[in-house]
Design a protein around this motif. Structure first.
Motif, PDB file in Angstrom:
ATOM      1  N   ILE A  52     -30.444   5.965   6.157  1.00 10.02           N
ATOM      2  CA  ILE A  52     -28.924   5.835   6.434  1.00 10.02           C
ATOM      3  C   ILE A  52     -28.966   4.496   7.607  1.00 10.02           C
ATOM      4  N   ILE A  53     -27.879   3.789   7.117  1.00  8.87           N
ATOM      5  CA  ILE A  53     -27.625   2.511   7.922  1.00  8.87           C
ATOM      6  C   ILE A  53     -26.393   2.924   8.683  1.00  8.87           C
ATOM      7  N   ALA A  54     -26.385   2.831   9.750  1.00 12.29           N
ATOM      8  CA  ALA A  54     -25.243   3.320  10.530  1.00 12.29           C
ATOM      9  C   ALA A  54     -24.808   2.102  11.365  1.00 12.29           C
ATOM     10  N   LYS A  81     -27.612  13.206  -2.210  1.00 10.97           N
ATOM     11  CA  LYS A  81     -28.651  13.018  -3.465  1.00 10.97           C
ATOM     12  C   LYS A  81     -29.182  11.653  -3.731  1.00 10.97           C
ATOM     13  N   ALA A  82     -28.348  10.835  -3.143  1.00 11.27           N
ATOM     14  CA  ALA A  82     -28.650   9.299  -3.045  1.00 11.27           C
ATOM     15  C   ALA A  82     -29.841   9.118  -2.021  1.00 11.27           C
ATOM     16  N   LEU A  83     -29.613   9.589  -0.882  1.00 10.67           N
ATOM     17  CA  LEU A  83     -30.534   9.636   0.089  1.00 10.67           C
ATOM     18  C   LEU A  83     -32.036  10.632   0.041  1.00 10.67           C
ATOM     19  N   ALA A  84     -31.621  11.756  -0.507  1.00 11.17           N
ATOM     20  CA  ALA A  84     -32.803  12.608  -0.450  1.00 11.17           C
ATOM     21  C   ALA A  84     -33.593  12.601  -1.938  1.00 11.17           C
ATOM     22  N   GLU A  85     -32.914  12.243  -2.810  1.00  5.83           N
ATOM     23  CA  GLU A  85     -33.701  12.527  -3.955  1.00  5.83           C
ATOM     24  C   GLU A  85     -33.884  10.935  -4.748  1.00  5.83           C
ATOM     25  N   ASP A  86     -32.968  10.132  -4.734  1.00  3.22           N
ATOM     26  CA  ASP A  86     -33.049   8.724  -5.186  1.00  3.22           C
ATOM     27  C   ASP A  86     -33.678   7.789  -4.367  1.00  3.22           C
ATOM     28  N   GLY A  87     -33.736   8.068  -2.973  1.00  2.00           N
ATOM     29  CA  GLY A  87     -34.531   7.348  -2.026  1.00  2.00           C
ATOM     30  C   GLY A  87     -33.594   5.935  -1.718  1.00  2.00           C
ATOM     31  N   SER A  88     -32.326   6.265  -1.575  1.00  2.00           N
ATOM     32  CA  SER A  88     -31.231   4.967  -1.771  1.00  2.00           C
ATOM     33  C   SER A  88     -31.312   4.520   0.075  1.00  2.00           C
ATOM     34  N   SER A  89     -30.719   3.453   0.125  1.00  2.00           N
ATOM     35  CA  SER A  89     -30.329   2.996   1.327  1.00  2.00           C
ATOM     36  C   SER A  89     -28.677   3.027   1.673  1.00  2.00           C
ATOM     37  N   VAL A  90     -28.060   3.906   2.107  1.00  2.00           N
ATOM     38  CA  VAL A  90     -26.728   4.190   2.100  1.00  2.00           C
ATOM     39  C   VAL A  90     -26.029   3.886   3.602  1.00  2.00           C
ATOM     40  N   ILE A  91     -24.922   2.905   3.710  1.00  2.00           N
ATOM     41  CA  ILE A  91     -24.247   2.524   4.652  1.00  2.00           C
ATOM     42  C   ILE A  91     -23.068   3.046   5.195  1.00  2.00           C
ATOM     43  N   PHE A  92     -23.171   3.713   6.403  1.00  2.00           N
ATOM     44  CA  PHE A  92     -22.243   4.619   6.686  1.00  2.00           C
ATOM     45  C   PHE A  92     -21.239   3.944   8.096  1.00  2.00           C
ATOM     46  N   TYR A  93     -20.323   4.156   8.324  1.00  2.00           N
ATOM     47  CA  TYR A  93     -19.527   3.799   9.576  1.00  2.00           C
ATOM     48  C   TYR A  93     -19.112   4.908  10.141  1.00  2.00           C
ATOM     49  N   ALA A 121     -31.904  -9.597   3.735  1.00  4.05           N
ATOM     50  CA  ALA A 121     -32.943  -9.469   5.075  1.00  4.05           C
ATOM     51  C   ALA A 121     -33.604  -8.172   4.844  1.00  4.05           C
ATOM     52  N   GLY A 122     -33.115  -7.013   4.420  1.00  5.28           N
ATOM     53  CA  GLY A 122     -33.490  -5.894   4.687  1.00  5.28           C
ATOM     54  C   GLY A 122     -34.310  -5.406   3.263  1.00  5.28           C
ATOM     55  N   ARG A 123     -34.242  -6.233   2.125  1.00  3.81           N
ATOM     56  CA  ARG A 123     -34.662  -6.142   0.738  1.00  3.81           C
ATOM     57  C   ARG A 123     -34.627  -4.667   0.345  1.00  3.81           C
ATOM     58  N   ARG A 124     -33.239  -4.342   0.561  1.00  5.93           N
ATOM     59  CA  ARG A 124     -32.704  -3.048  -0.076  1.00  5.93           C
ATOM     60  C   ARG A 124     -31.436  -2.981  -0.732  1.00  5.93           C
ATOM     61  N   TRP A 125     -31.071  -2.526  -1.754  1.00  5.71           N
ATOM     62  CA  TRP A 125     -29.740  -2.414  -2.422  1.00  5.71           C
ATOM     63  C   TRP A 125     -28.886  -1.539  -1.465  1.00  5.71           C
ATOM     64  N   PRO A 126     -27.727  -2.228  -1.233  1.00 12.18           N
ATOM     65  CA  PRO A 126     -26.761  -1.353  -0.494  1.00 12.18           C
ATOM     66  C   PRO A 126     -25.898  -0.351  -1.246  1.00 12.18           C
ATOM     67  N   THR A 127     -25.658   0.960  -0.634  1.00  9.32           N
ATOM     68  CA  THR A 127     -24.890   1.794  -1.398  1.00  9.32           C
ATOM     69  C   THR A 127     -23.816   2.219  -0.314  1.00  9.32           C
ATOM     70  N   PHE A 128     -22.536   2.319  -0.580  1.00 10.32           N
ATOM     71  CA  PHE A 128     -21.306   2.510   0.223  1.00 10.32           C
ATOM     72  C   PHE A 128     -20.890   3.804  -0.195  1.00 10.32           C
ATOM     73  N   THR A 129     -20.284   4.745   0.643  1.00 14.41           N
ATOM     74  CA  THR A 129     -19.397   5.871   0.043  1.00 14.41           C
ATOM     75  C   THR A 129     -18.018   5.114   0.517  1.00 14.41           C
ATOM     76  N   ALA A 130     -17.010   4.837  -0.439  1.00 18.13           N
ATOM     77  CA  ALA A 130     -15.988   4.119   0.157  1.00 18.13           C
ATOM     78  C   ALA A 130     -14.523   4.966  -0.303  1.00 18.13           C
ATOM     79  N   LYS A 131     -13.331   4.704   0.532  1.00 18.41           N
ATOM     80  CA  LYS A 131     -12.216   5.282   0.190  1.00 18.41           C
ATOM     81  C   LYS A 131     -11.668   4.449  -0.745  1.00 18.41           C
ATOM     82  N   GLU A 132     -10.484   5.206  -1.150  1.00 21.98           N
ATOM     83  CA  GLU A 132     -10.014   4.307  -2.270  1.00 21.98           C
ATOM     84  C   GLU A 132      -9.152   2.954  -1.799  1.00 21.98           C
ATOM     85  N   GLY A 133      -8.747   3.046  -0.534  1.00 21.31           N
ATOM     86  CA  GLY A 133      -8.202   1.871   0.104  1.00 21.31           C
ATOM     87  C   GLY A 133      -9.046   0.485   0.043  1.00 21.31           C
ATOM     88  N   VAL A 134     -10.360   0.820   0.268  1.00 22.72           N
ATOM     89  CA  VAL A 134     -11.245  -0.367   0.228  1.00 22.72           C
ATOM     90  C   VAL A 134     -11.212  -1.016  -1.239  1.00 22.72           C
TER      91      VAL A 134
END
Length: 270
Positions: free
Chosen positions: A34-36, A102-114, A55-68
């Motif tokens: 989790i990138i907070a 699922k992205a975090l625990a199963e897919d091993g993703s880097s997910v950005i949160f605010y 810089a981090g060499r990771r693919w960024p994943t967001f969970t984003a509201k429709e407004g964004v």
């Protein structure tokens, strides 16, 4: 498609920002994380994603509201790179939480949160009181939480306006700290107190990083938008909204790109 998007977005950001990056070694190169981050501007989803990718060499994943997704450049990037859209006040918020988990625990993703849920309302743009969703997700999945602070995007695209100010190039500084130590909370029941305390640890780490970037002393107590609204209500003579009376969808679903609300759904709103 991801490589194509990156090849388009990176030159644009390079043209309009002077990036100064630190702390990238604190970002794990693999596994769920989790990138907070603090939230200053509608532009910082792009600058943080740029930092994480290069810089981090990771693919960024967001969970984003429709407004964004209404912001043209952000929409184009999000729709083509597997980002997770959320409809505010709907059951889709719970679905987004499940997909993020699922992205975090199963897919091993880097997910950005605010964690704050929206761009900060602090008059001096310090991180404000956050929702507890990020802490809940971290404690549920066991993945590390890497705090990220940044400064400068507010000059590129100030909150509350869609007027981009690309020139002259804006100095944007980003720094990632070591994972937040949440070990004291890992084996405890996820009570409101535990979640608030864990959230405070995460936000404290983000605030300390931003203080280093700015070279300033942060406020002793973070800005609380609910308390500020209540003070304004008292001053206007109107009845104060009882604590906990906010609409459930508002509180649970959260707000902006990469934010998680009280129920832990990763979301974003302008």
């Amino acid at each position: 498609m991801k490589v194509v998007v990156a090849s388009i977005v990176r030159p644009i950001l390079t043209a309009v920002t002077k990036a100064e990056w630190q702390g990238q070694r604190n970002i794990p190169r693999e596994g769920g994380v989790i990138i907070a981050a603090n939230h200053l501007s509608w532009a910082d989803p792009l600058t943080i994603a740029h930092y994480l990718y290069v810089a981090g060499r990771r693919w960024p994943t967001f969970t984003a509201k429709e407004g964004v997704f209404r912001i043209p450049v952000v929409r184009a990037v999000a729709n083509s790179t597997g980002q997770i859209p959320v409809k505010r006040g709907s059951t889709d918020a719970i679905k987004a939480l499940q997909e993020a988990e699922k992205a975090l625990a199963e897919d091993g993703s880097s997910v950005i949160f605010y964690p704050e849920g929206t761009c900060t309302r602090d008059p001096e743009l310090w991180p404000m009181v956050a929702k507890t969703g990020v802490a809940r997700l971290a404690l549920t999945t066991g993945v590390p939480v890497v705090p990220v602070a940044h400064w400068g995007e507010q000059h590129l695209l100030p909150y509350g306006t869609k007027r981009l100010r690309p020139f002259p190039r804006k100095r944007v500084r980003i720094n990632a700290g070591p994972p937040v130590d949440l070990s004291a909370y890992r084996d405890q029941p996820l009570t409101a107190t535990v979640l608030r305390d864990a959230t405070a640890e995460i936000m404290r780490a983000i605030t300390e990083l931003q203080a280093q970037i700015r070279g300033e002393e942060p406020p002793a107590v973070p800005y609380d938008p609910k308390r500020a609204r209540n003070r304004e209500t008292e001053q206007s003579g109107q009845p104060e909204r009882p604590a906990g009376s906010e609409p459930a969808a508002e509180e649970d679903a959260g707000g902006e790109a990469g934010e998680t609300g009280e129920a832990g759904s990763g979301t974003a709103r302008p």
